[in-house]
Design an enzyme around this catalytic site. Sequence first.
Site, PDB file in Angstrom:
ATOM      1  N   TRP A 130     -22.893 -81.859  78.506  1.00  0.00           N
ATOM      2  CA  TRP A 130     -23.887 -82.555  79.327  1.00  0.00           C
ATOM      3  C   TRP A 130     -23.297 -83.774  80.024  1.00  0.00           C
ATOM      4  O   TRP A 130     -23.933 -84.348  80.897  1.00  0.00           O
ATOM      5  CB  TRP A 130     -25.051 -83.028  78.435  1.00  0.00           C
ATOM      6  CG  TRP A 130     -24.548 -83.594  77.141  1.00  0.00           C
ATOM      7  CD1 TRP A 130     -24.466 -82.936  75.952  1.00  0.00           C
ATOM      8  CD2 TRP A 130     -23.985 -84.890  76.919  1.00  0.00           C
ATOM      9  NE1 TRP A 130     -23.877 -83.741  74.997  1.00  0.00           N
ATOM     10  CE2 TRP A 130     -23.575 -84.951  75.569  1.00  0.00           C
ATOM     11  CE3 TRP A 130     -23.778 -86.013  77.726  1.00  0.00           C
ATOM     12  CZ2 TRP A 130     -22.975 -86.079  75.012  1.00  0.00           C
ATOM     13  CZ3 TRP A 130     -23.171 -87.124  77.179  1.00  0.00           C
ATOM     14  CH2 TRP A 130     -22.778 -87.152  75.844  1.00  0.00           C
ATOM     15  N   ASN A 131     -22.107 -84.247  79.612  1.00  0.00           N
ATOM     16  CA  ASN A 131     -21.715 -85.585  80.067  1.00  0.00           C
ATOM     17  C   ASN A 131     -21.318 -85.657  81.545  1.00  0.00           C
ATOM     18  O   ASN A 131     -21.464 -86.704  82.170  1.00  0.00           O
ATOM     19  CB  ASN A 131     -20.676 -86.221  79.143  1.00  0.00           C
ATOM     20  CG  ASN A 131     -19.389 -85.482  79.058  1.00  0.00           C
ATOM     21  OD1 ASN A 131     -19.299 -84.335  79.477  1.00  0.00           O
ATOM     22  ND2 ASN A 131     -18.366 -86.116  78.505  1.00  0.00           N
ATOM     23  N   GLY A 206     -16.262 -79.393  74.972  1.00  0.00           N
ATOM     24  CA  GLY A 206     -17.240 -79.969  74.055  1.00  0.00           C
ATOM     25  C   GLY A 206     -16.577 -80.445  72.782  1.00  0.00           C
ATOM     26  O   GLY A 206     -15.412 -80.855  72.796  1.00  0.00           O
ATOM     27  N   SER A 207     -17.321 -80.359  71.703  1.00  0.00           N
ATOM     28  CA  SER A 207     -16.848 -80.895  70.422  1.00  0.00           C
ATOM     29  C   SER A 207     -15.861 -79.928  69.762  1.00  0.00           C
ATOM     30  O   SER A 207     -15.791 -78.747  70.104  1.00  0.00           O
ATOM     31  CB  SER A 207     -18.038 -81.107  69.499  1.00  0.00           C
ATOM     32  OG  SER A 207     -18.687 -79.867  69.301  1.00  0.00           O
ATOM     33  N   GLU A 228     -11.339 -77.571  75.938  1.00  0.00           N
ATOM     34  CA  GLU A 228     -11.217 -78.988  76.325  1.00  0.00           C
ATOM     35  C   GLU A 228     -12.121 -79.755  75.365  1.00  0.00           C
ATOM     36  O   GLU A 228     -13.338 -79.730  75.507  1.00  0.00           O
ATOM     37  CB  GLU A 228     -11.717 -79.191  77.759  1.00  0.00           C
ATOM     38  CG  GLU A 228     -10.945 -78.434  78.817  1.00  0.00           C
ATOM     39  CD  GLU A 228      -9.652 -79.114  79.205  1.00  0.00           C
ATOM     40  OE1 GLU A 228      -9.246 -80.086  78.536  1.00  0.00           O
ATOM     41  OE2 GLU A 228      -9.037 -78.664  80.183  1.00  0.00           O
ATOM     42  N   LEU A 229     -11.534 -80.424  74.384  1.00  0.00           N
ATOM     43  CA  LEU A 229     -12.342 -81.015  73.311  1.00  0.00           C
ATOM     44  C   LEU A 229     -12.309 -82.544  73.365  1.00  0.00           C
ATOM     45  O   LEU A 229     -12.035 -83.133  74.394  1.00  0.00           O
ATOM     46  CB  LEU A 229     -11.885 -80.452  71.972  1.00  0.00           C
ATOM     47  CG  LEU A 229     -11.820 -78.908  71.944  1.00  0.00           C
ATOM     48  CD1 LEU A 229     -11.316 -78.392  70.612  1.00  0.00           C
ATOM     49  CD2 LEU A 229     -13.153 -78.277  72.303  1.00  0.00           C
ATOM     50  N   CYS A 262     -14.850 -87.980  77.479  1.00  0.00           N
ATOM     51  CA  CYS A 262     -13.794 -87.514  76.566  1.00  0.00           C
ATOM     52  C   CYS A 262     -12.546 -88.376  76.760  1.00  0.00           C
ATOM     53  O   CYS A 262     -11.832 -88.654  75.799  1.00  0.00           O
ATOM     54  CB  CYS A 262     -13.488 -86.052  76.817  1.00  0.00           C
ATOM     55  SG  CYS A 262     -13.141 -85.674  78.534  1.00  0.00           S
TER      56      CYS A 262
HETATM   57  P1  NAP Z   1     -21.054 -79.975  71.971  1.00  0.00           P
HETATM   58  O1  NAP Z   1     -22.196 -80.240  71.095  1.00  0.00           O
HETATM   59  O2  NAP Z   1     -19.907 -79.243  71.423  1.00  0.00           O
HETATM   60  O3  NAP Z   1     -21.657 -79.194  73.242  1.00  0.00           O
HETATM   61  C1  NAP Z   1     -20.842 -78.672  74.245  1.00  0.00           C
HETATM   62  C2  NAP Z   1     -21.349 -77.282  74.618  1.00  0.00           C
HETATM   63  O4  NAP Z   1     -21.146 -76.408  73.499  1.00  0.00           O
HETATM   64  C3  NAP Z   1     -22.853 -77.254  74.900  1.00  0.00           C
HETATM   65  O5  NAP Z   1     -23.117 -76.316  75.899  1.00  0.00           O
HETATM   66  C4  NAP Z   1     -23.442 -76.814  73.562  1.00  0.00           C
HETATM   67  O6  NAP Z   1     -24.699 -76.192  73.665  1.00  0.00           O
HETATM   68  C5  NAP Z   1     -22.387 -75.834  73.078  1.00  0.00           C
HETATM   69  N1  NAP Z   1     -22.354 -75.685  71.637  1.00  0.00           N
HETATM   70  C6  NAP Z   1     -22.849 -76.506  70.685  1.00  0.00           C
HETATM   71  N2  NAP Z   1     -22.597 -76.012  69.461  1.00  0.00           N
HETATM   72  C7  NAP Z   1     -21.937 -74.853  69.634  1.00  0.00           C
HETATM   73  C8  NAP Z   1     -21.405 -73.884  68.751  1.00  0.00           C
HETATM   74  N3  NAP Z   1     -21.492 -74.014  67.417  1.00  0.00           N
HETATM   75  N4  NAP Z   1     -20.782 -72.816  69.271  1.00  0.00           N
HETATM   76  C9  NAP Z   1     -20.663 -72.683  70.617  1.00  0.00           C
HETATM   77  N5  NAP Z   1     -21.156 -73.559  71.489  1.00  0.00           N
HETATM   78  C10 NAP Z   1     -21.783 -74.632  71.023  1.00  0.00           C
HETATM   79  O7  NAP Z   1     -20.449 -81.273  72.593  1.00  0.00           O
HETATM   80  P2  NAP Z   1     -21.240 -82.496  73.193  1.00  0.00           P
HETATM   81  O8  NAP Z   1     -21.649 -83.375  72.089  1.00  0.00           O
HETATM   82  O9  NAP Z   1     -22.291 -82.006  74.119  1.00  0.00           O
HETATM   83  O10 NAP Z   1     -20.105 -83.153  74.084  1.00  0.00           O
HETATM   84  C11 NAP Z   1     -19.336 -84.186  73.634  1.00  0.00           C
HETATM   85  C12 NAP Z   1     -17.959 -83.715  73.238  1.00  0.00           C
HETATM   86  O11 NAP Z   1     -17.349 -83.042  74.334  1.00  0.00           O
HETATM   87  C13 NAP Z   1     -17.076 -84.905  72.932  1.00  0.00           C
HETATM   88  O12 NAP Z   1     -16.272 -84.643  71.821  1.00  0.00           O
HETATM   89  C14 NAP Z   1     -16.232 -85.024  74.185  1.00  0.00           C
HETATM   90  O13 NAP Z   1     -15.018 -85.688  73.996  1.00  0.00           O
HETATM   91  C15 NAP Z   1     -16.056 -83.582  74.578  1.00  0.00           C
HETATM   92  N6  NAP Z   1     -15.670 -83.448  75.988  1.00  0.00           N
HETATM   93  C16 NAP Z   1     -14.400 -83.049  76.271  1.00  0.00           C
HETATM   94  C17 NAP Z   1     -13.974 -82.947  77.601  1.00  0.00           C
HETATM   95  C18 NAP Z   1     -12.568 -82.491  77.928  1.00  0.00           C
HETATM   96  O14 NAP Z   1     -12.327 -82.128  79.064  1.00  0.00           O
HETATM   97  N7  NAP Z   1     -11.640 -82.509  76.992  1.00  0.00           N
HETATM   98  C19 NAP Z   1     -14.862 -83.250  78.631  1.00  0.00           C
HETATM   99  C20 NAP Z   1     -16.147 -83.666  78.305  1.00  0.00           C
HETATM  100  C21 NAP Z   1     -16.541 -83.750  76.971  1.00  0.00           C
HETATM  101  P3  NAP Z   1     -26.054 -76.973  73.251  1.00  0.00           P
HETATM  102  O15 NAP Z   1     -26.148 -78.149  74.125  1.00  0.00           O
HETATM  103  O16 NAP Z   1     -27.103 -75.973  73.499  1.00  0.00           O
HETATM  104  O17 NAP Z   1     -25.907 -77.348  71.798  1.00  0.00           O
END
Ligand code: NAP
Length: 460
Positions: A130-131, A206-207, A228-229, A262
């Site tokens: 979402w960010n 994401g995470s 990309e975490l 991130c």
């Molecule tokens: P997140 O909870 O992992 O969500 C990211 C995406 O994954 C969402 O679409 C989410 O869907 C989905 N998701 C959640 N749980 C899942 C699972 N068990 N299996 C598969 N997909 C799943 O992450 P966030 O809290 O939204 O984002 C923050 C994290 O993203 C931070 O750690 C940040 O550093 C990282 N990030 C990394 C980058 C990069 O380029 N390295 C860029 C931006 C953000 P739902 O929303 O429906 O749960």
Amino acid sequence: MPIQTVNPFTNKVVKTFEEMSEVTLNNLVEQSAKAFEKWKNTTYEQRAELLNNVARLLRERKSELSKTITLEMGKLIAQAEGEIELSANIFEYYAKHGATFLADKYLNPEFGKAYYKHSPIGTILGVEPWNFPFYQVARFAAPNLMIGNTVLVKLASLVPQCAIAIEQLFADAGAPTGVYINLQISGKRVSAMVSDTRIKGVSLTGSEEAGSSIAEQAGKHIKKSVLELGGSDAFIVLEDADIDQAVKWGIIGRINNNGECCVASKRFIVLEEVADEFLKKFTEKMKNLVIGDPMDPKTELGPLSSEAAAVHIAQQVKSAVDAGAKLLLGGTRSNREGAFMEPTILTDIKPENPVYYQELFGPVASFFVVKDEQEAIKLANDSPYGLGCSIFSSNIERARNIANHIDTGMIFINHPTWTEADLPFGGTKNSGYGRELSELGIQEFVNRKLIRISELSDPM
Ligand code: NAP
């Protein structure tokens, strides 16, 4: 997690969306796979036309789209407008350079007998956070569509109106049915989709938890994945740096996107000669940030993306202090409605402290003093993450040498970690693998198909 627009400035539910059923999901995957059969035969010019149309519509709709971003996840309105511009740039970049990046590559030019082609591989699933809802989708969808793949995009449940608006952009830009599809489902259902034989690859931002779940399925079903975490970027300040500039960039690096980046500058590692000066000036600026409504152009720090995010970071700060860290500023939730967290500075974080190795996703800066550059390098690398890093110094050669010893995917000298269409983006260690953006980003989901032509000769 419900699929809902909740305004983080007020914590009020604005709109709730139905999840798609399994039957709908199955139909959409089928639609995407069918669309691939036609899309893969289009020319680069046709694909570029679609991407350019998307870029044009992004710019035309910038004002309304930016407001949707700000409403759903709390980004400052000017930054939301910047995100729309950046996303348009990414679509135009791949429209302009895609064909060159994907041109046949000859391996023995003197004979011209062996080369590889870049062929599309099919329907690719993108799971996005979402960010940066528009930018994240742009950096996934633009290169894949240029390759000739079709895309299924599952954007975070926090930003459903952004997800719908992006799908509409593609429809209005003339995308054939099935080429770009939005999946309105929660995160816990998406990993199971990876086993579907019609899906040929998966990219997640994401995470670590979500990444690991996706990668496990991708491994099991032998599919290419890109992850990309998270990150915990070091921001190293050497004693020869311009301290005023370092402070200004440090503040931007930490609080851009309300701290939810991130590649935010999360760990400030400062040489002892300039530590007091840097910290004094940095604290002063953090303390005086204008906090408030992200729709108000005067606001410098808005809410976090959700109440849950604010609760989480406040808990992390508390656990840090309970384990011996010192609070120099802030430390608690702001005394106002909405998902706000005070700008916070932590010092004296020892390796035994639980937050030492954690990502702090919000306006919380960790501050470390080191005696020399060797210690700075050691501390910067002492992290499970390896996304980005910044080095501030007036001696570029010295900073470049330090960069050679830092274990991250991106290093910026005299600037916080940043992103542009033509700069490869990605990390090492627990920050994931693979690259997005630039020429590297278009090489992930392609079949580099070798073709070797031999003069017919008698094998005996
Ligand atoms: P997140 O909870 O992992 O969500 C990211 C995406 O994954 C969402 O679409 C989410 O869907 C989905 N998701 C959640 N749980 C899942 C699972 N068990 N299996 C598969 N997909 C799943 O992450 P966030 O809290 O939204 O984002 C923050 C994290 O993203 C931070 O750690 C940040 O550093 C990282 N990030 C990394 C980058 C990069 O380029 N390295 C860029 C931006 C953000 P739902 O929303 O429906 O749960």
